[in-house]
Design a protein around this motif. Structure first.
Motif, PDB file in Angstrom:
ATOM      1  N   ASP A   1      -1.305   4.604  -7.270  1.00 37.73           N
ATOM      2  CA  ASP A   1      -2.342   3.647  -6.862  1.00 37.73           C
ATOM      3  C   ASP A   1      -1.828   2.207  -6.920  1.00 37.73           C
ATOM      4  O   ASP A   1      -2.095   1.404  -6.026  1.00 37.73           O
ATOM      5  CB  ASP A   1      -3.593   3.791  -7.740  1.00 37.73           C
ATOM      6  CG  ASP A   1      -4.318   5.107  -7.509  1.00 37.73           C
ATOM      7  OD1 ASP A   1      -4.048   5.778  -6.487  1.00 37.73           O
ATOM      8  OD2 ASP A   1      -5.154   5.473  -8.361  1.00 37.73           O
TER       9      ASP A   1
ATOM     10  N   SER B   1       1.260   1.225  -6.662  1.00 36.71           N
ATOM     11  CA  SER B   1       2.247   1.080  -5.586  1.00 36.71           C
ATOM     12  C   SER B   1       1.542   0.902  -4.241  1.00 36.71           C
ATOM     13  O   SER B   1       1.967   0.097  -3.402  1.00 36.71           O
ATOM     14  CB  SER B   1       3.141   2.318  -5.575  1.00 36.71           C
ATOM     15  OG  SER B   1       4.389   2.039  -5.063  1.00 36.71           O
ATOM     16  N   TYR B   2       0.473   1.631  -4.031  1.00 39.60           N
ATOM     17  CA  TYR B   2      -0.296   1.510  -2.785  1.00 39.60           C
ATOM     18  C   TYR B   2      -0.929   0.130  -2.670  1.00 39.60           C
ATOM     19  O   TYR B   2      -0.990  -0.452  -1.592  1.00 39.60           O
ATOM     20  CB  TYR B   2      -1.367   2.597  -2.717  1.00 39.60           C
ATOM     21  CG  TYR B   2      -2.085   2.634  -1.392  1.00 39.60           C
ATOM     22  CD1 TYR B   2      -1.438   3.078  -0.252  1.00 39.60           C
ATOM     23  CD2 TYR B   2      -3.404   2.220  -1.283  1.00 39.60           C
ATOM     24  CE1 TYR B   2      -2.082   3.112   0.970  1.00 39.60           C
ATOM     25  CE2 TYR B   2      -4.057   2.250  -0.063  1.00 39.60           C
ATOM     26  CZ  TYR B   2      -3.400   2.700   1.057  1.00 39.60           C
ATOM     27  OH  TYR B   2      -4.041   2.719   2.268  1.00 39.60           O
ATOM     28  N   SER B   3      -1.359  -0.413  -3.794  1.00 42.53           N
ATOM     29  CA  SER B   3      -1.966  -1.741  -3.753  1.00 42.53           C
ATOM     30  C   SER B   3      -0.938  -2.792  -3.325  1.00 42.53           C
ATOM     31  O   SER B   3      -1.306  -3.802  -2.714  1.00 42.53           O
ATOM     32  CB  SER B   3      -2.600  -2.106  -5.093  1.00 42.53           C
ATOM     33  OG  SER B   3      -1.619  -2.383  -6.062  1.00 42.53           O
TER      34      SER B   3
ATOM     35  N   GLU C   1      -1.004  -2.666   0.397  1.00 41.65           N
ATOM     36  CA  GLU C   1      -2.215  -3.330   0.878  1.00 41.65           C
ATOM     37  C   GLU C   1      -2.093  -4.853   0.785  1.00 41.65           C
ATOM     38  O   GLU C   1      -2.534  -5.565   1.691  1.00 41.65           O
ATOM     39  CB  GLU C   1      -3.432  -2.851   0.085  1.00 41.65           C
ATOM     40  CG  GLU C   1      -3.852  -1.457   0.441  1.00 41.65           C
ATOM     41  CD  GLU C   1      -5.119  -1.030  -0.274  1.00 41.65           C
ATOM     42  OE1 GLU C   1      -5.258  -1.325  -1.476  1.00 41.65           O
ATOM     43  OE2 GLU C   1      -5.964  -0.405   0.390  1.00 41.65           O
TER      44      GLU C   1
ATOM     45  N   THR D   1      -4.989   5.977   4.006  1.00 41.19           N
ATOM     46  CA  THR D   1      -3.554   5.710   4.097  1.00 41.19           C
ATOM     47  C   THR D   1      -3.070   5.945   5.513  1.00 41.19           C
ATOM     48  O   THR D   1      -2.325   5.136   6.072  1.00 41.19           O
ATOM     49  CB  THR D   1      -2.780   6.621   3.122  1.00 41.19           C
ATOM     50  OG1 THR D   1      -3.268   6.388   1.798  1.00 41.19           O
ATOM     51  CG2 THR D   1      -1.293   6.348   3.169  1.00 41.19           C
TER      52      THR D   1
ATOM     53  N   ARG E   1       6.412   0.057   0.951  1.00 35.19           N
ATOM     54  CA  ARG E   1       6.214   1.392   1.536  1.00 35.19           C
ATOM     55  C   ARG E   1       7.191   2.394   0.939  1.00 35.19           C
ATOM     56  O   ARG E   1       6.809   3.502   0.578  1.00 35.19           O
ATOM     57  CB  ARG E   1       6.404   1.259   3.038  1.00 35.19           C
ATOM     58  CG  ARG E   1       6.084   2.445   3.841  1.00 35.19           C
ATOM     59  CD  ARG E   1       6.097   1.987   5.278  1.00 35.19           C
ATOM     60  NE  ARG E   1       6.267   3.075   6.172  1.00 35.19           N
ATOM     61  CZ  ARG E   1       6.128   2.977   7.473  1.00 35.19           C
ATOM     62  NH1 ARG E   1       5.826   1.834   8.030  1.00 35.19           N
ATOM     63  NH2 ARG E   1       6.287   4.009   8.231  1.00 35.19           N
TER      64      ARG E   1
ATOM     65  N   TYR F   1       6.153   3.067  -2.669  1.00 37.74           N
ATOM     66  CA  TYR F   1       4.959   3.914  -2.680  1.00 37.74           C
ATOM     67  C   TYR F   1       5.333   5.369  -2.388  1.00 37.74           C
ATOM     68  O   TYR F   1       4.915   6.282  -3.102  1.00 37.74           O
ATOM     69  CB  TYR F   1       3.937   3.408  -1.656  1.00 37.74           C
ATOM     70  CG  TYR F   1       2.788   4.367  -1.433  1.00 37.74           C
ATOM     71  CD1 TYR F   1       1.757   4.471  -2.357  1.00 37.74           C
ATOM     72  CD2 TYR F   1       2.737   5.181  -0.311  1.00 37.74           C
ATOM     73  CE1 TYR F   1       0.702   5.349  -2.168  1.00 37.74           C
ATOM     74  CE2 TYR F   1       1.684   6.062  -0.114  1.00 37.74           C
ATOM     75  CZ  TYR F   1       0.669   6.139  -1.048  1.00 37.74           C
ATOM     76  OH  TYR F   1      -0.361   7.020  -0.853  1.00 37.74           O
ATOM     77  N   ASN F   2       6.119   5.572  -1.352  1.00 34.77           N
ATOM     78  CA  ASN F   2       6.494   6.939  -0.988  1.00 34.77           C
ATOM     79  C   ASN F   2       7.315   7.612  -2.089  1.00 34.77           C
ATOM     80  O   ASN F   2       7.195   8.828  -2.293  1.00 34.77           O
ATOM     81  CB  ASN F   2       7.229   6.959   0.350  1.00 34.77           C
ATOM     82  CG  ASN F   2       6.275   6.785   1.521  1.00 34.77           C
ATOM     83  OD1 ASN F   2       5.082   7.025   1.415  1.00 34.77           O
ATOM     84  ND2 ASN F   2       6.798   6.344   2.643  1.00 34.77           N
TER      85      ASN F   2
ATOM     86  N   LYS G   1      -1.063  13.618  -2.863  1.00 34.01           N
ATOM     87  CA  LYS G   1      -1.287  12.322  -2.218  1.00 34.01           C
ATOM     88  C   LYS G   1      -0.585  12.269  -0.864  1.00 34.01           C
ATOM     89  O   LYS G   1       0.410  12.944  -0.644  1.00 34.01           O
ATOM     90  CB  LYS G   1      -0.745  11.170  -3.088  1.00 34.01           C
ATOM     91  CG  LYS G   1      -1.369  11.078  -4.458  1.00 34.01           C
ATOM     92  CD  LYS G   1      -2.740  10.497  -4.398  1.00 34.01           C
ATOM     93  CE  LYS G   1      -3.282  10.295  -5.809  1.00 34.01           C
ATOM     94  NZ  LYS G   1      -4.599   9.774  -5.835  1.00 34.01           N
TER      95      LYS G   1
ATOM     96  N   PHE H   1       2.854   7.255   3.147  1.00 32.61           N
ATOM     97  CA  PHE H   1       2.615   6.192   4.119  1.00 32.61           C
ATOM     98  C   PHE H   1       3.693   6.364   5.177  1.00 32.61           C
ATOM     99  O   PHE H   1       4.801   5.856   5.050  1.00 32.61           O
ATOM    100  CB  PHE H   1       2.718   4.811   3.453  1.00 32.61           C
ATOM    101  CG  PHE H   1       2.092   3.712   4.249  1.00 32.61           C
ATOM    102  CD1 PHE H   1       0.832   3.256   3.935  1.00 32.61           C
ATOM    103  CD2 PHE H   1       2.754   3.128   5.317  1.00 32.61           C
ATOM    104  CE1 PHE H   1       0.236   2.229   4.662  1.00 32.61           C
ATOM    105  CE2 PHE H   1       2.178   2.108   6.046  1.00 32.61           C
ATOM    106  CZ  PHE H   1       0.911   1.667   5.723  1.00 32.61           C
TER     107      PHE H   1
END
Length: 188
Positions: A34, A36-38, A41, A85, A136, A139-140, A167, A170
């Motif tokens: 989460d 890492s995803y932020s 974003e 995503t 990215r 995150y991956n 999950k 991306f």
């Protein structure tokens, strides 16, 4: 008097400790994903915020390039409104394609290329693109680590009990691998 009850209690205690530690490991991994995803974003938002300034600068020099400017504005709106995503990845790819068409347009307007504000915005955009790529990738990597934990035994048992699902990566759109098509016919 024998203490035969001690071993079952010890075994149950070890199982409980193992379960709690495993569950907390999943919580930590999910939080890493989460977080890492932020970062993605944040960089996508930075990109969305840069685009209007870039478009306004281009409008002053290339006002008859309405289609490219509209495509960029539409793609920006899609990215800003994307929720999942996958939606964000697809909207990001659309914006990337629209911006690359803008880069082709700049070649036709030497005054635009010389404009300091345009150059500064393009530099900021290039830096943002690099940050998006790094975020990215990070995150991956987090998703891969988390998904392995969710799928492997005995983690799969804890994941099932704890409600930890696989999950999404991306991913780039399949069409994003091809360069954008640019029409030099002047029908902009």
């Amino acid at each position: 008097m024998k203490k035969s009850w001690i071993w079952p209690v010890v075994i149950v205690g070890v199982i409980i400790i193992w379960f709690v530690a495993s569950y907390n490991g999943f919580v930590n991994k999910e939080e890493d994903v989460d977080q890492s995803y932020s970062q993605i974003e944040t960089q996508l938002q930075r990109r969305v915020d840069l685009v209007p300034n870039l478009v306004n600068t281009v409008k002053g020099y290339a006002s008859h390039e309405k289609k490219v400017i509209k495509d960029i504005s539409d793609a920006r709106a899609r990215l800003a409104g994307a929720q999942s995503t996958q939606e964000k990845a697809q909207a990001n790819d659309q914006l990337t394609g629209a911006l690359s068409r803008l880069l082709v347009i700049q070649e036709r307007y030497p005054n635009l290329k010389a404009d300091k504000q345009f150059t500064q915005l393009m530099d900021e955009l290039a830096g943002t693109e690099n940050r998006i790529a790094v975020a990215r990738r990070d995150y991956n990597q987090e998703v891969a680590s988390y998904n392995k934990k969710v799928k492997r035994f005995p983690g799969a048992l804890i994941a099932g009990i704890g409600g930890f699902d696989k999950k999404e990566y991306f991913k780039a759109n399949v069409n994003a691998k091809e360069p954008p098509k640019v029409d030099f016919g002047g029908n902009g």
